[in-house]
Design a protein around this motif. Structure first.
Motif, PDB file in Angstrom:
ATOM      1  N   GLN A   9       0.837  -1.210   0.000  1.00  0.00           N
ATOM      2  CA  GLN A   9       0.000   0.000   0.000  1.00  0.00           C
ATOM      3  C   GLN A   9       0.865   1.249   0.000  1.00  0.00           C
ATOM      4  O   GLN A   9       0.496   2.272  -0.541  1.00  0.00           O
ATOM      5  N   LYS A  10       2.051   1.120   0.613  1.00  0.00           N
ATOM      6  CA  LYS A  10       2.977   2.255   0.646  1.00  0.00           C
ATOM      7  C   LYS A  10       3.398   2.635  -0.772  1.00  0.00           C
ATOM      8  O   LYS A  10       3.510   3.812  -1.113  1.00  0.00           O
ATOM      9  N   ASP A  11       3.624   1.621  -1.620  1.00  0.00           N
ATOM     10  CA  ASP A  11       3.977   1.887  -3.022  1.00  0.00           C
ATOM     11  C   ASP A  11       2.857   2.682  -3.702  1.00  0.00           C
ATOM     12  O   ASP A  11       3.113   3.655  -4.399  1.00  0.00           O
ATOM     13  N   ASP A  12       1.606   2.215  -3.490  1.00  0.00           N
ATOM     14  CA  ASP A  12       0.450   2.908  -4.080  1.00  0.00           C
ATOM     15  C   ASP A  12       0.395   4.348  -3.612  1.00  0.00           C
ATOM     16  O   ASP A  12       0.176   5.277  -4.394  1.00  0.00           O
ATOM     17  N   SER A  13       0.590   4.525  -2.297  1.00  0.00           N
ATOM     18  CA  SER A  13       0.523   5.869  -1.714  1.00  0.00           C
ATOM     19  C   SER A  13       1.606   6.776  -2.307  1.00  0.00           C
ATOM     20  O   SER A  13       1.346   7.929  -2.647  1.00  0.00           O
TER      21      SER A  13
END
Length: 275
Positions: A9-13
Motif C-alpha cells: 500500500q505504501k507503493d500505491d501511496s
C-alpha cells in the motif's frame, strides 16, 4: 536469482503522491481563490475521478477553475436562494451518517419553483455549504432522497437534471459517498433510465434504490445510518421537521464563515438582510 519485491500500500501511496505533484506542476502557478481551491486533497479527487490520468485530471480541473471564476459558487449567499428553500426541498440534515459525513436531504415532491437556473443555484449553494461543514478528514457527503408527494408535475425536466448532473460530476468529483432513493414510485423508473445515461458509471454505482418492503435495501441503508437519527420518511425513528426560519438563521451564520474562509470582505448588512 532476483526476488520480486512485494507490492505494498505504501507503493500505491507514493505513486499517488507523485501523481498529485505531477498534476500540481502541470496546472502551473495559481493565485487567489484558485490557489485556495487546489489543495492536495482536491487534486487527489480529480485524479481519482479520471483514474489517475494526469492529463485528463488537468483538463477536468481547468474546466472547474474556469467555471468557479465565472459562476462564483463561494459568493452565493442564502438570501439570494432562500425562496427556493422555503419548502425544504433540499436541506442539510442536522445529523451525520455513521462515517460522520454531512448529509443532504432532497425532497423532490416539495418542488416549489420553475426556474431551472435558480434551482441549480440553490443546490450549488447547499453543496458548497455541505462541503464547508464536512468533518475533519472527510471529503464526501451522503444524500437521502425522499419521494413523498412526488409526481410528474413536480419532477424537474430531463434537461435540468442533465445540467445538475454535469455540474456535480464535472465540478464536484468524488464528493458523493452514496445516494439513497427511498421508495421511488414506479413512474420514476423511466425518468431515472433517461437520467442514468448522463451518469458516470462510478457515480451510478453509488445510487441505491431503497424500498421499505425490501429487506436487503433497507439493511444497506441502515448500515450507513443510525435508525435513531434517520427520519421516519426514510424508515427511521426520528422526525424530519424543516423550519425555514431556523434553517435560514443557520445558513446566514454559515455565510459569515464562508466569507472568512475565502477571504471575501462583506459589509454586515449584506449578510443580515440582503440589501
Amino acid at each position: 536469482m532476483f526476488l520480486r519485491r512485494k507490492h505494498t500500500q505504501k507503493d500505491d501511496s507514493e505513486q499517488r503522491d507523485a501523481k498529485v505533484s505531477e498534476l500540481r506542476t502541470a496546472i502551473g502557478p495559481l493565485s487567489g481563490r484558485s490557489s485556495m481551491y487546489c489543495t492536495d486533497a482536491c487534486l487527489r479527487r480529480y485524479l481519482e475521478a479520471r483514474n489517475w490520468n494526469v492529463s485528463k485530471a488537468m483538463k477536468m480541473l481547468e474546466e472547474t477553475l474556469k467555471w468557479r471564476l465565472t459562476y462564483k459558487p463561494e459568493e452565493i449567499r442564502w438570501h439570494e436562494v432562500a425562496h427556493e428553500g422555503e419548502t425544504g426541498k433540499v436541506s442539510r440534515a442536522n445529523f451525520h451518517d455513521r462515517q460522520g459525513r454531512t448529509v443532504l436531504i432532497m425532497r423532490p415532491g416539495m418542488q416549489n419553483t420553475t426556474s431551472a437556473e435558480n434551482n441549480i443555484r440553490h443546490l450549488v449553494y447547499l453543496i458548497e455549504n455541505a462541503i464547508l461543514n464536512l468533518s475533519e478528514g472527510q471529503e464526501q457527503m451522503s444524500w437521502l432522497i425522499d419521494f413523498t408527494g412526488f409526481s410528474l408535475s413536480t419532477s424537474v425536466p430531463i434537461r435540468t437534471a442533465r445540467d445538475i448532473i454535469y455540474i456535480l460530476q464535472s465540478h464536484y468529483p468524488e464528493r458523493l459517498a452514496i445516494a439513497f432513493l427511498y421508495n421511488p414510485p414506479r413512474f420514476f423508473e423511466p425518468f431515472y433510465k433517461a437520467v442514468r445515461l448522463f451518469l458516470d458509471p462510478k457515480t451510478a454505482q453509488k445510487v441505491k434504490f431503497v424500498y421499505a418492503k425490501n429487506k436487503d435495501s433497507v439493511e444497506l441503508m441502515q448500515s450507513y445510518f443510525d435508525v435513531e437519527n434517520l427520519p421516519s420518511e426514510f424508515g427511521g425513528n426520528a422526525t424530519l421537521k424543516y423550519d425555514h426560519e431556523e434553517f435560514s438563521r443557520l445558513m446566514a451564520r454559515d455565510d459569515v464563515t464562508t466569507a472568512k474562509f475565502w477571504g471575501i470582505d462583506e459589509k454586515p448588512h449584506q449578510i443580515s438582510n440582503g440589501h
